[in-house]
Design a protein around this motif. Sequence first.
Motif, PDB file in Angstrom:
ATOM      1  N   GLU A 109      -4.660   6.612  -3.138  1.00  0.00           N
ATOM      2  CA  GLU A 109      -3.716   7.279  -1.449  1.00  0.00           C
ATOM      3  C   GLU A 109      -4.346   8.340  -1.837  1.00  0.00           C
ATOM      4  N   TYR A 110      -5.080   8.823  -1.598  1.00  0.00           N
ATOM      5  CA  TYR A 110      -5.712  10.102  -1.299  1.00  0.00           C
ATOM      6  C   TYR A 110      -7.539  10.013  -0.875  1.00  0.00           C
ATOM      7  N   ASP A 111      -7.458  11.282   1.000  1.00  0.00           N
ATOM      8  CA  ASP A 111      -8.175  11.356   1.246  1.00  0.00           C
ATOM      9  C   ASP A 111      -9.698  12.204  -0.161  1.00  0.00           C
ATOM     10  N   ASN A 112      -8.813  13.209  -0.412  1.00  0.00           N
ATOM     11  CA  ASN A 112      -9.126  14.143  -1.135  1.00  0.00           C
ATOM     12  C   ASN A 112      -9.735  14.314  -2.391  1.00  0.00           C
ATOM     13  N   PRO A 113     -10.299  14.692  -3.277  1.00  0.00           N
ATOM     14  CA  PRO A 113     -10.341  14.769  -4.475  1.00  0.00           C
ATOM     15  C   PRO A 113      -9.059  14.531  -5.230  1.00  0.00           C
ATOM     16  N   ALA A 114      -8.261  13.922  -6.437  1.00  0.00           N
ATOM     17  CA  ALA A 114      -6.733  14.035  -6.374  1.00  0.00           C
ATOM     18  C   ALA A 114      -7.471  13.593  -7.541  1.00  0.00           C
ATOM     19  N   CYS A 115      -6.679  13.615  -8.372  1.00  0.00           N
ATOM     20  CA  CYS A 115      -6.318  13.222 -10.190  1.00  0.00           C
ATOM     21  C   CYS A 115      -4.490  12.758 -10.077  1.00  0.00           C
ATOM     22  N   VAL A 116      -4.719  11.407 -10.729  1.00  0.00           N
ATOM     23  CA  VAL A 116      -3.491  11.383 -11.284  1.00  0.00           C
ATOM     24  C   VAL A 116      -2.782  10.854 -12.506  1.00  0.00           C
ATOM     25  N   ILE A 117      -2.172  12.019 -13.517  1.00  0.00           N
ATOM     26  CA  ILE A 117      -1.568  11.495 -14.842  1.00  0.00           C
ATOM     27  C   ILE A 117      -0.832  10.371 -15.303  1.00  0.00           C
ATOM     28  N   VAL A 118      -0.172   8.763 -15.760  1.00  0.00           N
ATOM     29  CA  VAL A 118       0.465   8.406 -15.902  1.00  0.00           C
ATOM     30  C   VAL A 118       0.854   7.689 -17.080  1.00  0.00           C
ATOM     31  N   LYS A 119       2.308   8.045 -17.717  1.00  0.00           N
ATOM     32  CA  LYS A 119       2.985   7.688 -18.904  1.00  0.00           C
ATOM     33  C   LYS A 119       3.769   6.566 -19.128  1.00  0.00           C
ATOM     34  N   HIS A 120       3.230   5.715 -19.497  1.00  0.00           N
ATOM     35  CA  HIS A 120       4.733   4.763 -19.681  1.00  0.00           C
ATOM     36  C   HIS A 120       4.866   3.953 -18.358  1.00  0.00           C
ATOM     37  N   LEU A 121       3.495   3.694 -17.128  1.00  0.00           N
ATOM     38  CA  LEU A 121       3.703   3.249 -15.975  1.00  0.00           C
ATOM     39  C   LEU A 121       4.516   4.379 -14.820  1.00  0.00           C
ATOM     40  N   THR A 122       5.129   5.401 -15.823  1.00  0.00           N
ATOM     41  CA  THR A 122       5.066   6.637 -14.236  1.00  0.00           C
ATOM     42  C   THR A 122       5.171   8.075 -14.223  1.00  0.00           C
ATOM     43  N   PRO A 123       3.953   8.183 -12.570  1.00  0.00           N
ATOM     44  CA  PRO A 123       2.988   9.620 -12.933  1.00  0.00           C
ATOM     45  C   PRO A 123       4.010  10.453 -13.719  1.00  0.00           C
ATOM     46  N   CYS A 124       2.619  11.152 -14.266  1.00  0.00           N
ATOM     47  CA  CYS A 124       4.144  12.915 -14.843  1.00  0.00           C
ATOM     48  C   CYS A 124       2.551  13.932 -14.030  1.00  0.00           C
ATOM     49  N   GLY A 125       2.053  14.024 -13.550  1.00  0.00           N
ATOM     50  CA  GLY A 125       0.900  14.769 -12.665  1.00  0.00           C
ATOM     51  C   GLY A 125       0.273  13.858 -11.786  1.00  0.00           C
TER      52      GLY A 125
END
Length: 533
Positions: A283-299
């Motif tokens: 979804e993001y144009d700028n540098p991004a990080c997504v952390i997921v646990k059990h299908l839920t974004p936690c960060g």
Amino acid sequence: MSDPQIKRVLMSVTDKTGVVEFARALSEEFGAEIISTGGTARAIAEAGVPVTPIDEVTNFPEMMDGRVKTLHPMVHGGLLAKRDNADHMAQAAEHGIGMIDMVVVNLYAFEKTVAGGADFATCIENIDIGGPSMLRSAAKNFESVAVVTDPASYDAILAEMRANNGATTRETRAKLALRVFQTTNAYDGAIAAWMGAQLGEAAESAAGDAARDDKFPAARALGLTKAQDLRYGENPHQSAAFYRRDDYAGAEHSLAHATQHQGKEMSYNNYLDVDAAWAAVREYDNPACVIVKHLTPCGVCEDGDLVAAYQRAHACDPVSAYGGVMAFNRPVTSDVVVAIFENKQFVEAIIAPEFAADALEMYSAKKNARLLSTGGVNPAGGEVEYRSVEGGLLCQDSDAVHEDPASFTVPTKRQPSDEELAELLFAWKACKSVKSNAILISKDHATVGVGGGQPNRVNSARIAVEQAGEKAQGAVAASDAFFPFRDGFDVLAQAGVTAVIQPGGSIRDEEVIAAADEQGIAMVFTGHRHFRH
């Protein structure tokens, strides 16, 4: 009926990998007559293997640019005749039809032609007719005929013939026949999907529902190819496998076609979590990080620097991040790996467009971590996604945040500042990936509190506020759907949130707007919800 020896073989392949060696072994070891067509016959003959051209069998020339060559009784009679049926064999003898014991055919590369951007006429010419017909005839008569579609099968077929006096076993022939019908089903499905898309585009100006008919036709054939058997499903007592969709237009940079550089095989739950993370980070144009646990974004964090994006995403919920999966929308460098190691963070899997060579080298010490690269990033949305229910399949457009902020409305007395609006847009994108009812609190383009998957919105707000703690002061919040009552909104306001973004559209919108005005909070209505059930 005993297993028939292979004495007469018909070969016509697009993928010529190993076909000359296969033909040579069949001819020299088992004395089989090789019958072949066009380019396949030339390749076999040039290698010095005796070959009978198809027109010597049919007594009819290949014609119409090769469109007509194998659609002939001399071919299909030799494939379909039941060897233990006296009438069939008498009719074959009467008309001089020789039996064909094996068919080696793979189809015109239609999908590859379409993927290469060929024009309409070229794609039409790459719709195979004779190939599927021969395959189906041979597969229908698998009691007597072996049918081979995959060059990877050649060695195993030869090994079985060597061990079985020049014959294949019924079990093998039945499995090969099943593979034929799976292959032709996927092939026809790919053609139908492509043709539907072509006709949909042509009719779009004439019929307003053309695009819908294109995506959701009256009948849909899904082409699926097994990529791997999984150790188990969600739980150890459930068996599972992973299949790739043959018709997926975004395959180039998808999870299904990602390269795994190291680590254990992906598990069922790994696939689900990595897919959720990858969909979110796109979804993001700028540098991004997504952390997921059990299908839920936690960060979730978007930052000008990828290392900072990771560090701030991890800081949102370090406890949940441990043992999760991560997605990056930029190549992972050694600096990112250093930051992960410094946090002593164990990750199940990381997906990114690519990994620098030194990053891969550093991670090689973590043998269990799965590293996957996609080679690029597909834009979010734009595809049809599927979800199974008992006895059926749900299809829908994949969801992405494409709303134009210029279309948003602000129903509250206080307008959001430019800084708040930018933060609200970040929160709105991040909130889309949280299970409903979803409430997400963010500050400085990083999540600080996430509440979701609750049967009521007020509990999601409480969870997000509790996680955010003091960070909620001066932060903004997003709600994936409208507030049915002011109670959930009040939880956010009391925690110190200064602006909220939500779809609007509740019969109690005025009640929620009044609550915002009472507490001096700016509220933005998007007019769109991003519910994730």
